[in-house]
Each structure stands twice: as C-alpha cells, then as structure tokens.
Design a protein around this motif. Structure first.
Motif, PDB file in Angstrom:
ATOM      1  N   PHE A  25       5.631 107.813  50.563  1.00 26.97           N
ATOM      2  CA  PHE A  25       7.032 107.884  50.994  1.00 26.97           C
ATOM      3  C   PHE A  25       7.960 108.146  49.811  1.00 26.97           C
ATOM      4  O   PHE A  25       8.851 108.998  49.887  1.00 26.97           O
ATOM      5  CB  PHE A  25       7.432 106.577  51.681  1.00 26.97           C
ATOM      6  CG  PHE A  25       8.919 106.470  51.922  1.00 26.97           C
ATOM      7  CD1 PHE A  25       9.521 107.182  52.941  1.00 26.97           C
ATOM      8  CD2 PHE A  25       9.707 105.668  51.107  1.00 26.97           C
ATOM      9  CE1 PHE A  25      10.897 107.107  53.151  1.00 26.97           C
ATOM     10  CE2 PHE A  25      11.076 105.581  51.313  1.00 26.97           C
ATOM     11  CZ  PHE A  25      11.670 106.303  52.335  1.00 26.97           C
ATOM     12  N   LEU A  26       7.739 107.417  48.722  1.00 24.14           N
ATOM     13  CA  LEU A  26       8.619 107.573  47.560  1.00 24.14           C
ATOM     14  C   LEU A  26       8.571 108.988  46.991  1.00 24.14           C
ATOM     15  O   LEU A  26       9.587 109.517  46.538  1.00 24.14           O
ATOM     16  CB  LEU A  26       8.235 106.560  46.478  1.00 24.14           C
ATOM     17  CG  LEU A  26       8.571 105.094  46.769  1.00 24.14           C
ATOM     18  CD1 LEU A  26       8.020 104.193  45.678  1.00 24.14           C
ATOM     19  CD2 LEU A  26      10.076 104.900  46.906  1.00 24.14           C
ATOM     20  N   THR A  27       7.394 109.606  47.017  1.00 27.74           N
ATOM     21  CA  THR A  27       7.269 110.935  46.422  1.00 27.74           C
ATOM     22  C   THR A  27       7.823 112.040  47.317  1.00 27.74           C
ATOM     23  O   THR A  27       8.141 113.133  46.825  1.00 27.74           O
ATOM     24  CB  THR A  27       5.794 111.255  46.099  1.00 27.74           C
ATOM     25  OG1 THR A  27       5.019 111.150  47.290  1.00 27.74           O
ATOM     26  CG2 THR A  27       5.257 110.310  45.053  1.00 27.74           C
ATOM     27  N   MET A  28       7.949 111.783  48.616  1.00 25.99           N
ATOM     28  CA  MET A  28       8.408 112.837  49.524  1.00 25.99           C
ATOM     29  C   MET A  28       9.760 112.537  50.162  1.00 25.99           C
ATOM     30  O   MET A  28      10.301 113.375  50.894  1.00 25.99           O
ATOM     31  CB  MET A  28       7.382 113.067  50.631  1.00 25.99           C
ATOM     32  CG  MET A  28       7.212 111.886  51.578  1.00 25.99           C
ATOM     33  SD  MET A  28       6.066 112.207  52.937  1.00 25.99           S
ATOM     34  CE  MET A  28       6.955 113.438  53.877  1.00 25.99           C
ATOM     35  N   ALA A  29      10.343 111.382  49.873  1.00 23.94           N
ATOM     36  CA  ALA A  29      11.601 110.996  50.521  1.00 23.94           C
ATOM     37  C   ALA A  29      12.756 111.927  50.178  1.00 23.94           C
ATOM     38  O   ALA A  29      13.758 111.978  50.904  1.00 23.94           O
ATOM     39  CB  ALA A  29      11.959 109.556  50.145  1.00 23.94           C
ATOM     40  N   PRO A 193       6.171 106.976  40.275  1.00 20.87           N
ATOM     41  CA  PRO A 193       6.264 107.275  41.707  1.00 20.87           C
ATOM     42  C   PRO A 193       7.713 107.538  42.126  1.00 20.87           C
ATOM     43  O   PRO A 193       8.631 106.854  41.683  1.00 20.87           O
ATOM     44  CB  PRO A 193       5.724 105.990  42.363  1.00 20.87           C
ATOM     45  CG  PRO A 193       4.868 105.349  41.320  1.00 20.87           C
ATOM     46  CD  PRO A 193       5.557 105.671  40.023  1.00 20.87           C
ATOM     47  N   GLY A 194       7.891 108.541  42.965  1.00 20.40           N
ATOM     48  CA  GLY A 194       9.240 108.835  43.449  1.00 20.40           C
ATOM     49  C   GLY A 194      10.114 109.519  42.421  1.00 20.40           C
ATOM     50  O   GLY A 194      11.346 109.414  42.481  1.00 20.40           O
ATOM     51  N   SER A 195       9.502 110.253  41.477  1.00 20.33           N
ATOM     52  CA  SER A 195      10.275 110.860  40.393  1.00 20.33           C
ATOM     53  C   SER A 195      11.345 111.821  40.904  1.00 20.33           C
ATOM     54  O   SER A 195      12.463 111.850  40.377  1.00 20.33           O
ATOM     55  CB  SER A 195       9.337 111.589  39.419  1.00 20.33           C
ATOM     56  OG  SER A 195       8.519 112.516  40.107  1.00 20.33           O
ATOM     57  N   ILE A 196      11.032 112.604  41.932  1.00 18.23           N
ATOM     58  CA  ILE A 196      12.011 113.562  42.454  1.00 18.23           C
ATOM     59  C   ILE A 196      13.171 112.840  43.114  1.00 18.23           C
ATOM     60  O   ILE A 196      14.344 113.167  42.909  1.00 18.23           O
ATOM     61  CB  ILE A 196      11.338 114.542  43.435  1.00 18.23           C
ATOM     62  CG1 ILE A 196      10.274 115.373  42.710  1.00 18.23           C
ATOM     63  CG2 ILE A 196      12.383 115.465  44.073  1.00 18.23           C
ATOM     64  CD1 ILE A 196       9.511 116.323  43.604  1.00 18.23           C
ATOM     65  N   LEU A 197      12.841 111.819  43.918  1.00 18.43           N
ATOM     66  CA  LEU A 197      13.882 111.037  44.589  1.00 18.43           C
ATOM     67  C   LEU A 197      14.777 110.338  43.568  1.00 18.43           C
ATOM     68  O   LEU A 197      16.020 110.357  43.687  1.00 18.43           O
ATOM     69  CB  LEU A 197      13.240 110.005  45.518  1.00 18.43           C
ATOM     70  CG  LEU A 197      14.194 109.033  46.221  1.00 18.43           C
ATOM     71  CD1 LEU A 197      15.166 109.788  47.111  1.00 18.43           C
ATOM     72  CD2 LEU A 197      13.409 107.994  47.014  1.00 18.43           C
ATOM     73  N   ILE A 198      14.177 109.739  42.549  1.00 16.65           N
ATOM     74  CA  ILE A 198      14.953 109.056  41.502  1.00 16.65           C
ATOM     75  C   ILE A 198      15.858 110.042  40.787  1.00 16.65           C
ATOM     76  O   ILE A 198      17.030 109.753  40.506  1.00 16.65           O
ATOM     77  CB  ILE A 198      14.012 108.353  40.505  1.00 16.65           C
ATOM     78  CG1 ILE A 198      13.232 107.229  41.198  1.00 16.65           C
ATOM     79  CG2 ILE A 198      14.805 107.793  39.317  1.00 16.65           C
ATOM     80  CD1 ILE A 198      12.134 106.628  40.340  1.00 16.65           C
ATOM     81  N   GLY A 199      15.329 111.235  40.505  1.00 16.00           N
ATOM     82  CA  GLY A 199      16.127 112.254  39.834  1.00 16.00           C
ATOM     83  C   GLY A 199      17.341 112.670  40.643  1.00 16.00           C
ATOM     84  O   GLY A 199      18.441 112.844  40.101  1.00 16.00           O
ATOM     85  N   SER A 310       1.264 113.596  49.652  1.00 12.80           N
ATOM     86  CA  SER A 310       0.378 112.556  50.187  1.00 12.80           C
ATOM     87  C   SER A 310      -0.681 112.172  49.158  1.00 12.80           C
ATOM     88  O   SER A 310      -1.283 111.095  49.246  1.00 12.80           O
ATOM     89  CB  SER A 310      -0.309 113.051  51.466  1.00 12.80           C
ATOM     90  OG  SER A 310       0.633 113.439  52.443  1.00 12.80           O
ATOM     91  N   GLY A 311      -0.889 113.050  48.190  1.00  8.76           N
ATOM     92  CA  GLY A 311      -1.851 112.745  47.127  1.00  8.76           C
ATOM     93  C   GLY A 311      -1.470 111.511  46.339  1.00  8.76           C
ATOM     94  O   GLY A 311      -2.338 110.842  45.762  1.00  8.76           O
ATOM     95  N   ALA A 312      -0.164 111.175  46.313  1.00  6.74           N
ATOM     96  CA  ALA A 312       0.267 109.964  45.604  1.00  6.74           C
ATOM     97  C   ALA A 312      -0.291 108.721  46.292  1.00  6.74           C
ATOM     98  O   ALA A 312      -0.716 107.766  45.636  1.00  6.74           O
ATOM     99  CB  ALA A 312       1.791 109.902  45.550  1.00  6.74           C
ATOM    100  N   GLY A 313      -0.290 108.734  47.606  1.00  7.33           N
ATOM    101  CA  GLY A 313      -0.843 107.618  48.356  1.00  7.33           C
ATOM    102  C   GLY A 313      -2.348 107.530  48.204  1.00  7.33           C
ATOM    103  O   GLY A 313      -2.921 106.434  48.086  1.00  7.33           O
ATOM    104  N   VAL A 325       1.075 105.455  58.920  1.00  6.82           N
ATOM    105  CA  VAL A 325       1.944 104.627  59.754  1.00  6.82           C
ATOM    106  C   VAL A 325       3.002 103.935  58.894  1.00  6.82           C
ATOM    107  O   VAL A 325       4.180 103.853  59.268  1.00  6.82           O
ATOM    108  CB  VAL A 325       1.108 103.586  60.534  1.00  6.82           C
ATOM    109  CG1 VAL A 325       2.016 102.599  61.273  1.00  6.82           C
ATOM    110  CG2 VAL A 325       0.186 104.280  61.527  1.00  6.82           C
ATOM    111  N   VAL A 326       2.592 103.453  57.731  1.00  4.13           N
ATOM    112  CA  VAL A 326       3.535 102.817  56.806  1.00  4.13           C
ATOM    113  C   VAL A 326       4.582 103.822  56.342  1.00  4.13           C
ATOM    114  O   VAL A 326       5.788 103.539  56.331  1.00  4.13           O
ATOM    115  CB  VAL A 326       2.792 102.225  55.584  1.00  4.13           C
ATOM    116  CG1 VAL A 326       3.782 101.745  54.523  1.00  4.13           C
ATOM    117  CG2 VAL A 326       1.890 101.075  56.021  1.00  4.13           C
ATOM    118  N   THR A 327       4.142 105.018  55.975  1.00  7.97           N
ATOM    119  CA  THR A 327       5.069 106.062  55.522  1.00  7.97           C
ATOM    120  C   THR A 327       6.064 106.414  56.622  1.00  7.97           C
ATOM    121  O   THR A 327       7.270 106.542  56.366  1.00  7.97           O
ATOM    122  CB  THR A 327       4.291 107.330  55.107  1.00  7.97           C
ATOM    123  OG1 THR A 327       3.380 106.995  54.053  1.00  7.97           O
ATOM    124  CG2 THR A 327       5.240 108.412  54.632  1.00  7.97           C
ATOM    125  N   ALA A 328       5.573 106.562  57.845  1.00  8.58           N
ATOM    126  CA  ALA A 328       6.448 106.896  58.973  1.00  8.58           C
ATOM    127  C   ALA A 328       7.473 105.794  59.220  1.00  8.58           C
ATOM    128  O   ALA A 328       8.643 106.061  59.522  1.00  8.58           O
ATOM    129  CB  ALA A 328       5.613 107.141  60.227  1.00  8.58           C
TER     130      ALA A 328
END
Length: 434
Positions: A25-29, A193-199, A310-313, A325-328
C-alpha cells in the motif's frame, strides 16, 4: 483464515501477510493522488477531482480484493500509470473524444480481456506480439509520462524555434518538482517503503513555502462520486467508428501485456510458478485484472492493472491473498482523506510521473539491439510515443515496421501471422482513418 488463504501451506505467517499488505500500500498509494490529477485534465466537470479520487480507490480496492479472495495472490491493482495519460492527453485532449465515450472504450476493453481469459486464447495472443515491441511499449510509456511530468512542472516548455526547450527552473512549480524528485530518488535508493508517496507529501509541504500549496486539511467526508459514476457512454455511432476500436485495441494491448509481464515477474520473484514456469490459478488472476478494468470504468477511472509495486509486499514475506485484502482495506481508508488529496498541487505529483517513467525503461537492456530487425521497430515504438504525444501512434508504427523489416531482411518466417494482420490493419488506419 489460515485454511482459507493457505498461509502456512504457502510458507508464510499472518504477520508477514499484514506487513506485506502495508508495504504494498505504501509503495503504490501515490496513485490515489496522481490519477485524479491526470484524469481531471480531461474530465472537466464540477467535483471531478473528488469523484476521481473515489473512483481510483474503489476501482483499485475492488480489483485488489478480487485478486486476494479469488486468486489468493498478494498482488495489488489500481489505475495504471501511462494508460491514464493516454486516456487524458491522447484520447480526450488530442483526439477530441468525449471522456464518457473514452470510459466506454475502457469498459469494452475490460470485457474483451475477460472474454479472451475465459476462452483461453490469452497465451496465443501474447505469443503473436513481438517481444521487442512489448518491451519498447513499456519503456515508451515511461518516456511519455516523464515528458508529461516535466511539462506539468514547467521544466520543459514549448518553443517556436526548436519546438521544445528548457523552462525556467527557478519557478515555484519547477523547484517543487525538482525537490520532490530528489527526495523520491534518495529514499528509493535507500529502500525506504513508500518513497514515492513520501516524496509527494514532502514536495507538497515545500510547495506551501513557495506559495503553490493550499492546505485543505487531512480528513473529511467522502467526496461525491456522482460526477463520474456510470457516466460512460456507448453509442451506435462510436461502436461503428474504426477510431473507437483503435482506442479500445490500444487500451487492451497495453493492459494485456503489462498485466502479463507484471504477474509473471512478481510470481517468479516470489517462487510462485510451477516447474514449467507457469503461474497456478493464472486464469483467476487475469480475471481479477480484467474485471477490475470494467468495474473501474463504471466508477469513472481509466484502466485498472496489476501493480509491480506489489513486489514490496512480497519482499516483506507476503505470499497469499490476505496481503491483498490488507492493501485493499488501507485503500478504502483513504476515502476519508479527500482534503489532503485536494491540497496536493500538480507540481508535487509531477515527480512521481518522472520517477515512475525512469523505472519503466529499465528493461530496454533485454532487447537485442545488435539485431536491426528487432532494434529498429522497438526504437520506433519507443521514441514515437513522446514525440507524437500518443501511445497508440508508437504502437501502431512499431507494429507496421516490424514485419516489413523482417520481410526485407529474409526473416519473414519469424513473424507470427497475426502480427502481419495487425500491421496491415494499422497501415489502413493511418492511410484512411486517422
């Protein structure tokens, strides 16, 4: 839960699945903010941004839940980068197609994907498209969305003498994008994790200091989805228009091969393939992707596809659908954060376009550039997407050049008969229909 998802059997644990779902989730949010930013340039109706945010979340969450519950894989889905740009900048803004008709094309593409999955001709079609064209298509889309990001930031501007030129990089918008891109690159290199979202979020904060961010808060009511919900349009005129089917074919082509490559790449990295290298329950996985596309179109968003993030997960140990399910579930929680989404300026999402674009070209090394019959069609596909501002044009020209070069090089036997058919149809399109 363990029995339903076969967690122990897959060599995982509930903890691994939960943390894997969070990591994905963090990597694709970032798509929750970027997709509405792109599509709202084409869908110009009151309340479009909020509705598109909801459509992005619901389309992705429904497809991801389907992947988790039906196929039992830790693969997340959401509206695809590149396809949203094609929808906006080529189909609607360049070709002048009504955005509702464009959504209709996405819906039809999803139905076609469902049909070929049920009929079982998926592998046959995949083998008909040259491998070099597939690779070049992904890379070309990467260049295309990078160009869009640079353009939106004002880093690249039009010029009457040279067509394009470097813009003024000291503007607030350009500085915000540059800062955001550097942050994303550094965090990604450090495997945060979530580098794009954090940026994106840090660029938004920087934007507040230079006057381009208007903070609207974090939490709020769920936006009204009515402006885009069930607004797709399928008319008799559009269904008999060859240009409409070129749009459908382009959506399908990119979605189909992006999904195929992503699923197999993720499965191989997680050791999920069988001895023959095939993905068990592949039909269910493809069905989740295909139905997600059609459902997403009903909500009002462009093509939904499987995310390589999804590779991060998977790296966190996720091996089953519980992670999906958690990501959703985390996606659905974002429905209550529309004020934050509306606070993010285009200059803060531009770094995501540029950075994701850079990631999409890495497979170019796979192409055999020493073989001109492979390299030239791939190169044409690659460069013509950004230069013509059209993903469809790049694919069209690449598919025309490939069989012709093979023919005159004495390698006609290497070309699948369906490739010849598609090349001929594309020639007719350019001559008579475009």
């Amino acid at each position: 839960m363990d029995k339903f998802f076969k967690i122990s059997e897959s060599g995982s644990t509930v903890k691994n699945e939960i943390f894997g779902g969070i990591a994905t989730f963090l990597t694709m949010a970032y798509i929750i903010f970027v997709n509405p930013s792109i599509l709202s340039s084409a869908i110009k109706v009151d309340g479009a941004y909020g509705a598109l945010m909801v459509a992005t979340i619901l389309g992705g969450a429904v497809a991801t839940l389907t992947m988790g519950l039906l196929a039992n894989y830790p693969f997340a889905l959401a509206p695809g980068m590149g396809l949203n740009a094609y929808f906006t900048y080529t189909v609607v803004m360049k070709m002048g197609v009504d955005w509702r008709v464009a959504l209709g094309a996405v819906f039809i593409e999803g139905l076609i994907f469902i049909l070929i999955t049920l009929v079982g001709v998926r592998t046959y079609i995949a083998n008909a498209i040259p491998h070099s064209i597939k690779i070049a298509t992904s890379a070309g889309i990467g260049l295309f969305i990078t160009f869009i990001g640079l353009k939106n930031a004002g880093i690249v501007v039009s010029d009457p003498a040279t067509y394009l030129a470097l813009g003024k990089i000291t503007t607030p918008e350009a500085l915000t994008t540059i800062i955001g891109l550097l942050i994303i690159a550094a965090l990604y290199a450090l495997r945060v994790p979530g580098s794009i979202l954090i940026g994106i979020l840090l660029a938004t904060i920087f934007g507040a200091f230079v006057g381009i961010t208007k903070f609207n808060g974090v939490f709020g009511p769920i936006p009204n989805i009515a402006p885009t919900f069930f607004k797709l349009k399928l008319t008799g005129a559009s269904l008999i228009d060859p240009s409409f089917w070129v749009i459908v074919l382009t959506f399908f082509f990119v979605d189909f091969f992006d999904t195929t490559g992503t699923l197999m790449g993720l499965a191989n990295s997680a050791g999920m393939t069988d001895k023959e290298g095939n993905l068990p329950r592949a039909t269910k996985a493809y069905m989740a992707d295909a139905t997600g596309t059609s459902i997403g179109a009903l909500f009002g968003t462009s093509t939904v596809t499987t995310y390589i993030e999804s590779g991060a997960g998977i790296a966190q140990g996720a091996r089953t659908g519980l992670a999906s399910v958690v990501t959703a579930g985390l996606m659905l929680l974002m429905l209550f954060m529309s004020p934050l989404a509306s606070s993010i300026p285009a200059a803060a999402t531009a770094p995501a376009l540029i950075f994701v674009g850079s990631l999409m070209i890495k497979n170019l090394k796979i192409i055999d550039w020493d073989d001109t019959t492979e390299g030239l069609p791939a190169f044409i596909t690659l460069v013509m997407m950004p230069l013509t501002y059209s993903i469809a044009t790049g694919i069209t020209l690449g598919m025309i050049v490939y069989p012709i070069v093979k023919l005159f090089s004495g390698k006609a036997k290497d070309v699948h008969w369906l490739t010849w058919v598609l090349g001929f149809l594309f020639i007719l399109y350019l001559i008579y229909l475009r």
